[in-house]
Design an enzyme around this catalytic site. Structure first.
Site, PDB file in Angstrom:
ATOM      1  N   THR A 133       0.693  -1.528  -0.226  1.00  0.00           N
ATOM      2  CA  THR A 133      -0.084  -0.027   0.098  1.00  0.00           C
ATOM      3  C   THR A 133       1.002   1.207   0.061  1.00  0.00           C
ATOM      4  O   THR A 133       1.900   1.342   0.607  1.00  0.00           O
ATOM      5  CB  THR A 133      -1.017   0.074   1.108  1.00  0.00           C
ATOM      6  OG1 THR A 133      -1.407   1.463   1.385  1.00  0.00           O
ATOM      7  CG2 THR A 133      -0.160  -0.289   2.478  1.00  0.00           C
ATOM      8  N   GLU A 135       0.116   3.606   1.815  1.00  0.00           N
ATOM      9  CA  GLU A 135       0.176   3.928   3.272  1.00  0.00           C
ATOM     10  C   GLU A 135       1.854   3.761   3.758  1.00  0.00           C
ATOM     11  O   GLU A 135       2.233   4.432   4.868  1.00  0.00           O
ATOM     12  CB  GLU A 135      -0.460   3.346   4.035  1.00  0.00           C
ATOM     13  CG  GLU A 135      -1.952   3.923   4.067  1.00  0.00           C
ATOM     14  CD  GLU A 135      -2.433   5.025   4.667  1.00  0.00           C
ATOM     15  OE1 GLU A 135      -1.972   5.336   5.834  1.00  0.00           O
ATOM     16  OE2 GLU A 135      -2.623   6.221   4.036  1.00  0.00           O
ATOM     17  N   TYR A 157      -1.596   0.328  10.801  1.00  0.00           N
ATOM     18  CA  TYR A 157      -2.019  -0.476   9.986  1.00  0.00           C
ATOM     19  C   TYR A 157      -0.885  -0.583   9.008  1.00  0.00           C
ATOM     20  O   TYR A 157      -0.317  -1.628   8.403  1.00  0.00           O
ATOM     21  CB  TYR A 157      -3.080   0.205   9.013  1.00  0.00           C
ATOM     22  CG  TYR A 157      -3.459  -0.073   7.698  1.00  0.00           C
ATOM     23  CD1 TYR A 157      -4.127  -1.527   7.430  1.00  0.00           C
ATOM     24  CD2 TYR A 157      -2.781   0.646   6.409  1.00  0.00           C
ATOM     25  CE1 TYR A 157      -4.070  -1.839   5.962  1.00  0.00           C
ATOM     26  CE2 TYR A 157      -3.224   0.081   5.205  1.00  0.00           C
ATOM     27  CZ  TYR A 157      -3.834  -0.845   5.035  1.00  0.00           C
ATOM     28  OH  TYR A 157      -3.819  -1.260   3.551  1.00  0.00           O
ATOM     29  N   LYS A 161       1.514  -3.596   7.460  1.00  0.00           N
ATOM     30  CA  LYS A 161       1.871  -3.829   5.974  1.00  0.00           C
ATOM     31  C   LYS A 161       3.370  -3.623   5.528  1.00  0.00           C
ATOM     32  O   LYS A 161       3.751  -4.263   4.597  1.00  0.00           O
ATOM     33  CB  LYS A 161       1.108  -2.661   5.120  1.00  0.00           C
ATOM     34  CG  LYS A 161      -0.442  -3.057   5.342  1.00  0.00           C
ATOM     35  CD  LYS A 161      -0.740  -4.148   4.153  1.00  0.00           C
ATOM     36  CE  LYS A 161      -2.056  -4.495   4.054  1.00  0.00           C
ATOM     37  NZ  LYS A 161      -2.596  -5.329   3.032  1.00  0.00           N
TER      38      LYS A 161
HETATM   39  P1  NAP Z   1     -11.689  -4.487   2.021  1.00  0.00           P
HETATM   40  O1  NAP Z   1     -12.739  -4.153   1.060  1.00  0.00           O
HETATM   41  O2  NAP Z   1     -11.521  -3.885   3.240  1.00  0.00           O
HETATM   42  O3  NAP Z   1     -11.702  -5.995   1.946  1.00  0.00           O
HETATM   43  C1  NAP Z   1     -10.766  -6.776   2.902  1.00  0.00           C
HETATM   44  C2  NAP Z   1     -10.973  -8.087   2.718  1.00  0.00           C
HETATM   45  O4  NAP Z   1     -10.213  -8.663   3.634  1.00  0.00           O
HETATM   46  C3  NAP Z   1     -12.335  -8.707   3.185  1.00  0.00           C
HETATM   47  O5  NAP Z   1     -12.744  -9.898   2.277  1.00  0.00           O
HETATM   48  C4  NAP Z   1     -12.496  -9.007   4.606  1.00  0.00           C
HETATM   49  O6  NAP Z   1     -13.310  -9.924   4.941  1.00  0.00           O
HETATM   50  C5  NAP Z   1     -11.061  -9.646   4.429  1.00  0.00           C
HETATM   51  N1  NAP Z   1     -10.591 -10.173   5.851  1.00  0.00           N
HETATM   52  C6  NAP Z   1     -10.426  -9.041   6.776  1.00  0.00           C
HETATM   53  N2  NAP Z   1      -9.876  -9.744   7.774  1.00  0.00           N
HETATM   54  C7  NAP Z   1      -9.769 -10.772   7.771  1.00  0.00           C
HETATM   55  C8  NAP Z   1      -9.337 -12.000   8.434  1.00  0.00           C
HETATM   56  N3  NAP Z   1      -8.781 -11.864   9.832  1.00  0.00           N
HETATM   57  N4  NAP Z   1      -9.278 -13.352   7.845  1.00  0.00           N
HETATM   58  C9  NAP Z   1      -9.640 -13.213   6.571  1.00  0.00           C
HETATM   59  N5  NAP Z   1     -10.139 -12.365   5.827  1.00  0.00           N
HETATM   60  C10 NAP Z   1     -10.147 -11.159   6.259  1.00  0.00           C
HETATM   61  O7  NAP Z   1     -10.282  -3.983   1.071  1.00  0.00           O
HETATM   62  P2  NAP Z   1      -9.905  -3.651  -0.422  1.00  0.00           P
HETATM   63  O8  NAP Z   1     -10.054  -2.110  -0.503  1.00  0.00           O
HETATM   64  O9  NAP Z   1     -10.647  -4.754  -1.170  1.00  0.00           O
HETATM   65  O10 NAP Z   1      -8.256  -3.954  -0.386  1.00  0.00           O
HETATM   66  C11 NAP Z   1      -7.541  -5.281  -0.519  1.00  0.00           C
HETATM   67  C12 NAP Z   1      -6.270  -5.319  -0.254  1.00  0.00           C
HETATM   68  O11 NAP Z   1      -5.530  -4.304  -0.518  1.00  0.00           O
HETATM   69  C13 NAP Z   1      -6.218  -5.015   1.568  1.00  0.00           C
HETATM   70  O12 NAP Z   1      -5.163  -5.847   2.002  1.00  0.00           O
HETATM   71  C14 NAP Z   1      -5.779  -3.610   1.704  1.00  0.00           C
HETATM   72  O13 NAP Z   1      -5.053  -3.482   2.911  1.00  0.00           O
HETATM   73  C15 NAP Z   1      -4.961  -3.349   0.360  1.00  0.00           C
HETATM   74  N6  NAP Z   1      -5.165  -2.019  -0.234  1.00  0.00           N
HETATM   75  C16 NAP Z   1      -6.103  -1.436  -0.476  1.00  0.00           C
HETATM   76  C17 NAP Z   1      -5.967  -0.089  -1.124  1.00  0.00           C
HETATM   77  C18 NAP Z   1      -7.427   0.484  -1.347  1.00  0.00           C
HETATM   78  O14 NAP Z   1      -7.300   1.628  -1.619  1.00  0.00           O
HETATM   79  N7  NAP Z   1      -8.518  -0.157  -1.665  1.00  0.00           N
HETATM   80  C19 NAP Z   1      -4.832   0.368  -1.514  1.00  0.00           C
HETATM   81  C20 NAP Z   1      -3.666  -0.485  -1.284  1.00  0.00           C
HETATM   82  C21 NAP Z   1      -3.784  -1.517  -0.494  1.00  0.00           C
HETATM   83  P3  NAP Z   1     -14.905  -9.421   5.381  1.00  0.00           P
HETATM   84  O15 NAP Z   1     -15.595  -9.273   4.121  1.00  0.00           O
HETATM   85  O16 NAP Z   1     -15.465 -10.462   6.034  1.00  0.00           O
HETATM   86  O17 NAP Z   1     -14.856  -8.395   6.138  1.00  0.00           O
HETATM   87  N1  GDD Z   2     -12.469   7.171   6.411  1.00  0.00           N
HETATM   88  C1  GDD Z   2     -12.660   8.519   6.571  1.00  0.00           C
HETATM   89  N2  GDD Z   2     -13.786   9.267   7.003  1.00  0.00           N
HETATM   90  N3  GDD Z   2     -11.431   9.537   5.997  1.00  0.00           N
HETATM   91  C2  GDD Z   2     -11.648  10.625   6.125  1.00  0.00           C
HETATM   92  C3  GDD Z   2     -12.810  11.572   6.616  1.00  0.00           C
HETATM   93  C4  GDD Z   2     -13.853  10.680   7.063  1.00  0.00           C
HETATM   94  O1  GDD Z   2     -15.040  10.915   7.512  1.00  0.00           O
HETATM   95  N4  GDD Z   2     -12.482  12.872   6.572  1.00  0.00           N
HETATM   96  C5  GDD Z   2     -11.335  12.864   6.269  1.00  0.00           C
HETATM   97  N5  GDD Z   2     -10.922  11.790   5.979  1.00  0.00           N
HETATM   98  C6  GDD Z   2      -9.587  11.541   5.422  1.00  0.00           C
HETATM   99  C7  GDD Z   2      -8.770  10.559   6.153  1.00  0.00           C
HETATM  100  O2  GDD Z   2      -7.995  11.568   7.226  1.00  0.00           O
HETATM  101  C8  GDD Z   2      -7.594  10.316   5.090  1.00  0.00           C
HETATM  102  O3  GDD Z   2      -6.757  11.362   4.937  1.00  0.00           O
HETATM  103  C9  GDD Z   2      -8.356  10.325   3.804  1.00  0.00           C
HETATM  104  O4  GDD Z   2      -9.618  10.907   4.109  1.00  0.00           O
HETATM  105  C10 GDD Z   2      -8.388   9.075   3.264  1.00  0.00           C
HETATM  106  O5  GDD Z   2      -8.932   8.067   4.409  1.00  0.00           O
HETATM  107  P1  GDD Z   2      -9.665   6.717   3.948  1.00  0.00           P
HETATM  108  O6  GDD Z   2     -10.528   6.642   2.630  1.00  0.00           O
HETATM  109  O7  GDD Z   2     -10.018   6.057   5.044  1.00  0.00           O
HETATM  110  O8  GDD Z   2      -8.321   5.892   3.119  1.00  0.00           O
HETATM  111  P2  GDD Z   2      -6.770   5.883   3.749  1.00  0.00           P
HETATM  112  O9  GDD Z   2      -6.034   6.592   2.527  1.00  0.00           O
HETATM  113  O10 GDD Z   2      -6.745   6.009   5.230  1.00  0.00           O
HETATM  114  O11 GDD Z   2      -6.707   4.486   3.544  1.00  0.00           O
HETATM  115  C11 GDD Z   2      -6.997   3.531   2.100  1.00  0.00           C
HETATM  116  O12 GDD Z   2      -5.936   3.727   1.044  1.00  0.00           O
HETATM  117  C12 GDD Z   2      -4.645   3.000   1.535  1.00  0.00           C
HETATM  118  C13 GDD Z   2      -3.854   3.095   0.155  1.00  0.00           C
HETATM  119  O13 GDD Z   2      -3.290   4.436   0.553  1.00  0.00           O
HETATM  120  C14 GDD Z   2      -7.328   2.326   2.607  1.00  0.00           C
HETATM  121  O14 GDD Z   2      -8.073   1.588   1.596  1.00  0.00           O
HETATM  122  C15 GDD Z   2      -6.159   1.237   3.061  1.00  0.00           C
HETATM  123  O15 GDD Z   2      -6.588   0.132   3.037  1.00  0.00           O
HETATM  124  C16 GDD Z   2      -5.242   1.586   1.779  1.00  0.00           C
HETATM  125  O16 GDD Z   2      -3.779   0.934   1.923  1.00  0.00           O
END
Ligand code: NAP
Ligand code: GDD
Length: 383
Positions: A133, A135, A157, A161
């Protein structure tokens, strides 16, 4: 014979899009889902097949990233050509409340997958994708961030990671495994979890426009994110595992936007102009103009939504409760390596992403408004 993939986190946003993509490519997809007291397979229900059918291309297994024996048994049974390790406690703010659990799932969970492949003698067969990520860059040391930018994680987190990233690199170097990190910047979609900022905004704005909700409380409006569409990003995961050599890649759009501007653009989608006033926790977003009338549908008729009367009203407010103890203020990625080596190119820009998410949530909320104000009240039915 098509390939076999195992996806951890198959019920999440990326797992759902990736499963569909791989099935279309002829893969048999196995997925690990957690036991929950309610159904948790909404995002993949359209792919579900009856377990009694022969020749299924989607097979689900109960499991958990904290359970080594369970993971090892599943890997042994499936004998996957590719593992996509997407499972994680993926919410950054929640990781401050559950740091130990997050470390266990997101950090040690990755080790469990790698070690099961090694111990089962699959190191030369099974290719592994690790969901790393942006992050990791946290307090950014370079702008834009690329594969060589030093990490500076800013949350439990991101620290978990970081372990997962390096243990993946280590298993690649120590055991010659085809194990790769995709360092993905934020990617969103209509399937995004409801508490991440983009989806929280598109849901709330749709509800405000239709008069179901009066305002929305947000956290830090000034942080900046490089947002892409999940549909583009899962293709990069696949490409990373199709290369001749294992490696790590940044996946990003190269455009960064504040949360404030994301909110303004999302309001624009429904014809509402918003103006932000004040600073910090006193900042508010007021309705400055309504350029397109917003209609609500009801049985056999449509009427102007209550939003029409609300010019000058504060619809976006700040609640410091949503601030993070340590924030990641700026993310912007340089995906040159992915573009040149993988041939990866995103199709969606931010406008298209917001359009897709708003259209989906307005549709969902119209249904909700209809059920509340329509010919019958669904709540009464259940009372
Ligand atoms: P998500 O929608 O939160 O999905 C996470 C998945 O992990 C869900 O299927 C969840 O199951 C499962 N999970 C959580 N805890 C678990 C456990 N203890 N054992 C088995 N499964 C578990 O996340 P996503 O956005 O699809 O992201 C996929 C991956 O990419 C994650 O590793 C995230 O950290 C990483 N990532 C995401 C982003 C982004 O912007 N989306 C960016 C960079 C990296 P449930 O459905 O049961 O909760
Ligand atoms: N969730 C949330 N809720 N975020 C908020 C809010 C709110 O009400 N208001 C402002 N934010 C700001 C957070 O402080 C952060 O700076 C930004 O919005 C993005 O927050 P999220 O959408 O929660 O995502 P993230 O960037 O912290 O993390 C996501 O992206 C990562 C990749 O950079 C997640 O998907 C992580 O799993 C992933 O690794």
């Amino acid at each position: 014979m098509g390939k076999t993939a195992l996806i951890t986190g198959i019920t999440g946003q990326d797992g759902a899009y990736l499963s569909e993509f791989l099935i279309k490519k002829g893969y048999t997809v196995h997925g690990i889902k957690r036991r929950a007291s309610l159904f948790n397979t909404d995002r993949i229900d359209h792919l579900y097949q009856d377990p009694h059918l022969d020749d299924r291309n989607l097979i689900l297994h109960y499991g958990d990233m904290t359970d080594s024996m369970n993971l090892t048994r599943i890997v042994s049974e499936v004998q996957p050509d590719e593992i996509y390790n997407l499972a994680a406690q993926s919410h950054v703010k929640v990781s401050f409340d559950t740091p130990e659990y997050t470390a266990n799932v997101d950090g040690l969970g990755t080790l469990r997958i790698l070690e099961s492949v090694r111990l089962l003698g699959l190191a030369s067969k099974t290719r592994i994708y690790q969901a790393s990520t942006s992050e990791l860059y946290g307090l950014v040391q370079e702008i834009p961030q690329k594969e060589t930018t030093p990490f500076y994680p800013r949350s439990p987190y991101a620290v978990a990671k970081m372990y997962a990233y390096w243990i993946t690199v280590n298993y690649r170097e120590a055991y010659n495994m085809f194990a790769c990190n995709g360092i993905l910047f934020n990617h969103e979609s209509p399937l995004r979890g409801e508490t991440f900022v983009t989806r929280k905004v598109t849901r709330a704005l749709s509800r405000i426009a239709l008069g179901i909700q009066s305002d929305v409380y947000m956290g830090n409006l000034s942080s900046k994110r490089d947002w892409g569409h999940a549909k583009d990003y899962i293709k990069a995961m696949y490409l990373i595992l199709q290369q001749d050599k294992p490696d790590d890649y940044v996946i990003a759009t190269g455009v960064t936007t504040t949360i404030r501007d994301f909110i303004s653009q999302a309001f624009n989608e429904i014809g509402i102009r918003i103006e932000f006033k004040g600073e910090g926790s006193n900042e508010t977003g007021e309705i400055a103009a309504i350029n397109t009338p917003v209609f609500v549908e009801k049985i056999g008729e449509s009427y102007l939504a209550p939003i029409q009367k609300r010019i000058g009203e504060k619809v976006v407010k700040v609640d410091p409760e949503y601030f993070r103890p340590t924030e990641v203020e700026l993310l912007i990625g340089d995906a040159t390596k992915s573009r040149t080596q993988l041939g990866w190119e995103p199709k969606y820009n931010l406008d298209m992403l917001i359009e897709d998410m708003m259209a989906n949530d307005v549709k969902n909320m119209k249904k909700e408004a209809y059920l509340r104000d329509g010919g019958y009240r669904i709540l009464n039915y259940f009372e």
